[in-house]
Design an enzyme around this catalytic site. Structure first.
Site, PDB file in Angstrom:
ATOM      1  N   ASP A  39       0.837  -1.194   0.000  1.00  0.00           N
ATOM      2  CA  ASP A  39       0.000   0.000   0.000  1.00  0.00           C
ATOM      3  C   ASP A  39       0.876   1.251   0.000  1.00  0.00           C
ATOM      4  O   ASP A  39       2.022   1.212   0.448  1.00  0.00           O
ATOM      5  CB  ASP A  39      -0.896   0.027   1.242  1.00  0.00           C
ATOM      6  CG  ASP A  39      -2.008  -1.012   1.178  1.00  0.00           C
ATOM      7  OD1 ASP A  39      -2.310  -1.489   0.066  1.00  0.00           O
ATOM      8  OD2 ASP A  39      -2.554  -1.352   2.249  1.00  0.00           O
ATOM      9  N   TYR A  67       6.786  -8.431   8.516  1.00  0.00           N
ATOM     10  CA  TYR A  67       6.419  -7.017   8.623  1.00  0.00           C
ATOM     11  C   TYR A  67       6.670  -6.500  10.035  1.00  0.00           C
ATOM     12  O   TYR A  67       6.487  -7.219  11.030  1.00  0.00           O
ATOM     13  CB  TYR A  67       4.927  -6.815   8.330  1.00  0.00           C
ATOM     14  CG  TYR A  67       4.507  -7.125   6.919  1.00  0.00           C
ATOM     15  CD1 TYR A  67       4.606  -6.158   5.918  1.00  0.00           C
ATOM     16  CD2 TYR A  67       3.986  -8.380   6.592  1.00  0.00           C
ATOM     17  CE1 TYR A  67       4.206  -6.440   4.621  1.00  0.00           C
ATOM     18  CE2 TYR A  67       3.583  -8.659   5.295  1.00  0.00           C
ATOM     19  CZ  TYR A  67       3.696  -7.694   4.314  1.00  0.00           C
ATOM     20  OH  TYR A  67       3.305  -7.976   3.028  1.00  0.00           O
ATOM     21  N   ASP A  81      -6.620   1.738   8.766  1.00  0.00           N
ATOM     22  CA  ASP A  81      -5.341   2.373   9.073  1.00  0.00           C
ATOM     23  C   ASP A  81      -5.595   3.855   9.349  1.00  0.00           C
ATOM     24  O   ASP A  81      -6.711   4.347   9.182  1.00  0.00           O
ATOM     25  CB  ASP A  81      -4.307   2.160   7.962  1.00  0.00           C
ATOM     26  CG  ASP A  81      -4.741   2.712   6.616  1.00  0.00           C
ATOM     27  OD1 ASP A  81      -5.355   3.808   6.587  1.00  0.00           O
ATOM     28  OD2 ASP A  81      -4.476   2.073   5.587  1.00  0.00           O
ATOM     29  N   ARG A 173      -3.339  -4.732   8.250  1.00  0.00           N
ATOM     30  CA  ARG A 173      -4.242  -3.744   8.871  1.00  0.00           C
ATOM     31  C   ARG A 173      -5.527  -4.408   9.369  1.00  0.00           C
ATOM     32  O   ARG A 173      -6.092  -3.995  10.390  1.00  0.00           O
ATOM     33  CB  ARG A 173      -4.545  -2.589   7.924  1.00  0.00           C
ATOM     34  CG  ARG A 173      -5.026  -2.950   6.554  1.00  0.00           C
ATOM     35  CD  ARG A 173      -4.910  -1.748   5.612  1.00  0.00           C
ATOM     36  NE  ARG A 173      -4.931  -2.149   4.226  1.00  0.00           N
ATOM     37  CZ  ARG A 173      -6.000  -2.085   3.444  1.00  0.00           C
ATOM     38  NH1 ARG A 173      -7.143  -1.618   3.929  1.00  0.00           N
ATOM     39  NH2 ARG A 173      -5.935  -2.451   2.184  1.00  0.00           N
TER      40      ARG A 173
END
Length: 289
Positions: A39, A67, A81, A173
């Protein structure tokens, strides 16, 4: 034409497609792709494939990811988010121990409902396009795998770091939003950095500025990594000249490798591609020569 993999440290604010477009101009070639969408708010490892190695994008996408994310407790947003609109705020009273207590529920195989703000297509329409029109449709839950999930440092009054090792298809997310609901206060992702995609790590990544400088200096090819790094965990065999010729013609060649996928190299050490060994013989499965 350049052939290889450029591991980019994607900056915030750019799409993965933006990065591919930049690299396409640097390398002055059209055959460029990427190995897994990030993203715009996310940073970190984005493998970019050039030339013949574009055949391998799917293999990296299937590989595991690592991550480092930030979880802001107490808010729920429409995008899951902090770039989205806040739709609910709740008080936060969670301790480290209480957060760690719910994490086991999100390890292993879990069911996850994809977010509306995603590129998934339903009846030919991307979900994010419907979301921007204020529409929400029912989505089927998907099975995804969280191999490891650890709580890191507290980075703000109601913000914590999470380290997530996961399979393809997981939305970090959404994972954070679900953890927030389990805690009873809601949560949204405030930052995301990909540290590893398959066998490519952030330590090996270069910035777009570094890649552009190398292209201008005529040293761009030195930044490219070989496609065989994708399959570094597989057994390998270097073929004799006769075996190389047979493999390139699609014929099997004898091998002592165990049954399963393997790396195949030519007589001069050049990586030929991904092979498949079975019953004492090996064939090429995906060529890169």
């Amino acid at each position: 034409m350049a052939n290889g993999i450029l591991v980019i440290d994607k900056p915030q604010g750019m799409t993965s497609h933006d990065v591919v477009s930049r690299v396409r101009r640097m390398a002055n070639q059209k055959r460029v792709g990427h190995g897994g969408t990030l993203d715009p708010m996310a940073t970190g490892v984005l493998p970019v494939f050039l030339g013949r190695t574009t055949h391998a994008t799917g293999f990296v996408q299937e590989g595991g990811k690592l991550y480092a994310a930030r979880m802001r407790l107490g808010i729920t947003t429409d995008t899951q988010d902090t770039t989205g609109e806040t739709i609910l705020e709740r008080p936060v009273t969670c301790t480290r121990g209480e957060i760690e207590a719910v994490l086991p529920c999100f390890r292993g195989e879990i069911q996850q409902i994809p977010p509306m703000y995603s590129a998934i297509s339903v009846n030919g329409v991307r979900l994010y396009k419907l979301a921007r029109q204020g529409k929400e449709i029912e989505r089927e839950p998907r099975t995804v795998t969280v191999d490891d999930l650890q709580l890191g440092e507290q980075t703000g009054e109601s913000e914590w770091e999470l380290l997530v090792t996961c399979s393809k298809g997981l939305y970090v997310r959404t994972l954070i939003a679900d953890i927030g609901e389990a805690l009873g206060c809601g949560a949204a992702m405030s930052a995301l950095r990909r540290l590893r995609a398959g066998n490519f790590k952030i330590e090996n990544a270069v910035t777009l500025e570094e890649a552009a400088a190398a292209a201008e200096a005529g040293t761009f090819d030195r930044l490219l990594r070989s496609a065989d790094e994708i399959f570094a965990d597989l057994p390998a065999e270097q073929l004799i000249a006769r075996g190389e010729a047979m493999i390139k013609n699609g014929a099997p060649f004898r091998t002592k490798l165990p049954d399963g996928p393997c790396r195949l190299y030519g007589a001069d050490g050049t990586f030929l591609g991904l092979g498949e060994a079975m019953g004492g013989a090996v064939r090429i499965r995906k060529s890169f020569y």
